[in-house]
Structure formats: C-alpha cells, structure tokens
Design an enzyme around this catalytic site. Structure first.
Site, short mmCIF file in Angstrom:
data_model
loop_
_atom_site.label_atom_id
_atom_site.label_comp_id
_atom_site.label_asym_id
_atom_site.label_seq_id
_atom_site.Cartn_x
_atom_site.Cartn_y
_atom_site.Cartn_z
N HIS A 7 -6.27 4.35 -7.70
CA HIS A 7 -7.05 4.68 -8.89
C HIS A 7 -7.25 3.46 -9.78
O HIS A 7 -6.54 2.46 -9.65
CB HIS A 7 -6.42 5.82 -9.70
CG HIS A 7 -5.04 5.55 -10.22
ND1 HIS A 7 -3.90 5.92 -9.55
CD2 HIS A 7 -4.61 4.96 -11.36
CE1 HIS A 7 -2.83 5.58 -10.25
NE2 HIS A 7 -3.23 4.97 -11.36
N HIS A 79 -5.31 -0.53 -16.00
CA HIS A 79 -4.66 -1.05 -14.79
C HIS A 79 -5.37 -0.56 -13.54
O HIS A 79 -6.19 0.36 -13.60
CB HIS A 79 -3.17 -0.68 -14.74
CG HIS A 79 -2.86 0.79 -14.64
ND1 HIS A 79 -2.59 1.59 -15.74
CD2 HIS A 79 -2.76 1.62 -13.57
CE1 HIS A 79 -2.34 2.82 -15.34
NE2 HIS A 79 -2.44 2.89 -14.02
N GLU A 130 -0.48 -1.55 -10.75
CA GLU A 130 0.48 -0.51 -10.40
C GLU A 130 0.50 -0.42 -8.88
O GLU A 130 -0.56 -0.49 -8.25
CB GLU A 130 0.02 0.82 -11.00
CG GLU A 130 0.92 2.02 -10.66
CD GLU A 130 0.42 3.33 -11.29
OE1 GLU A 130 -0.76 3.42 -11.66
OE2 GLU A 130 1.25 4.26 -11.39
CO CO Z 1 -1.87 4.65 -12.90
#
Ligand code: CO
Length: 134
Positions: A7, A79, A130
């Site tokens: 994502h 992020h 991440e």
């Molecule tokens: Co995230």
C-alpha cells in the site's frame, strides 16, 4: 526480498472522509475504520486492483503522524509499504546494509494482522518505508 507494493499511505486529519472521496469519485472499495492504538493511528483502506491506499489519521495524544500533519495540514503521502517473505530475515539484511529500523527494531502487528517494521526515511531517499510480512 522485495515483494509487491502492499500500500501507499496518506496521512490526513479524517481518514473516513478522505476515503469516501475515493469511493465516490473513483467508485473504489472502502474498508471500515480500524483503530491501531499500538501505532497511534486509525486506518481506512481503499482497495485497488493491484495495491491499496491506506488513509491514516492520528489516534491518541502522542500519534507519530501528528507532527507530519502539523507540517502538511491538507494531508500528504506518508509512507510506502513493501511486502517481504520473512520480516526478521529482511530486517537483519537491511541492518547489515546500514539501514536504520525505527522503534525498538522488533516487528509489530500492523493493520492486516501481519508483522510490520518501519525504516528510516533518510536511508531510503527521503521516503518512510514500511515492510510487511506477506
Ligand atoms: Co502502512
């Protein structure tokens, strides 16, 4: 080691409101809001055919995204999340290559019930990264 883009996260003051615009304008599928107290955010996911958009809003007084929203009042890309097969093995390789892992370095359970870690943006071209165990 680097897998799919899981994502892209966008920090906003109101995640449900932000996601609803995607639902209305793009006809996208929107998840329910999920509070993640351990991460200091509430998340709402927008599902795309090949990835997701994660809207995050602050949860609690010490949210890690509060400062980001002070600097970016309208919200902004916060992020990117990449999938990895084995998060601990990936972490150890990344540390060996000089990357810094945020927090205590131990994976925490993320929005999908899977272990995640965050990597220092200064080690990744200014983008907070991440990694999530797929
Ligand atoms: Co995230």
């Amino acid at each position: 080691m680097l897998g799919r883009l899981n994502h892209v996260a966008i920090a906003v003051k109101d995640a449900e409101k932000a996601a609803k615009i995607y639902g209305a304008a793009f006809g996208a599928e929107i998840s329910k809001a999920v509070p993640l107290p351990e991460h200091g955010v509430t998340t709402v996911f927008v599902t795309l055919p090949n990835t997701k958009i994660e809207f995050i809003e602050p949860l609690g007084d010490t949210s890690p995204i509060a400062k980001f929203l002070d600097r970016n009042a309208d919200g902004g890309i916060h992020h990117v999340c990449y999938e990895v097969a084995d998060i601990v093995a990936s972490r150890d390789i990344l540390i060996g290559e000089g990357a810094r892992v945020l927090g205590d370095g131990e994976p925490k359970i993320g929005a999908h019930g899977k272990p995640v870690l965050f990597l220092h943006p200064k080690d990744f071209s200014g983008a907070l990264v991440e990694i999530e165990q797929a």
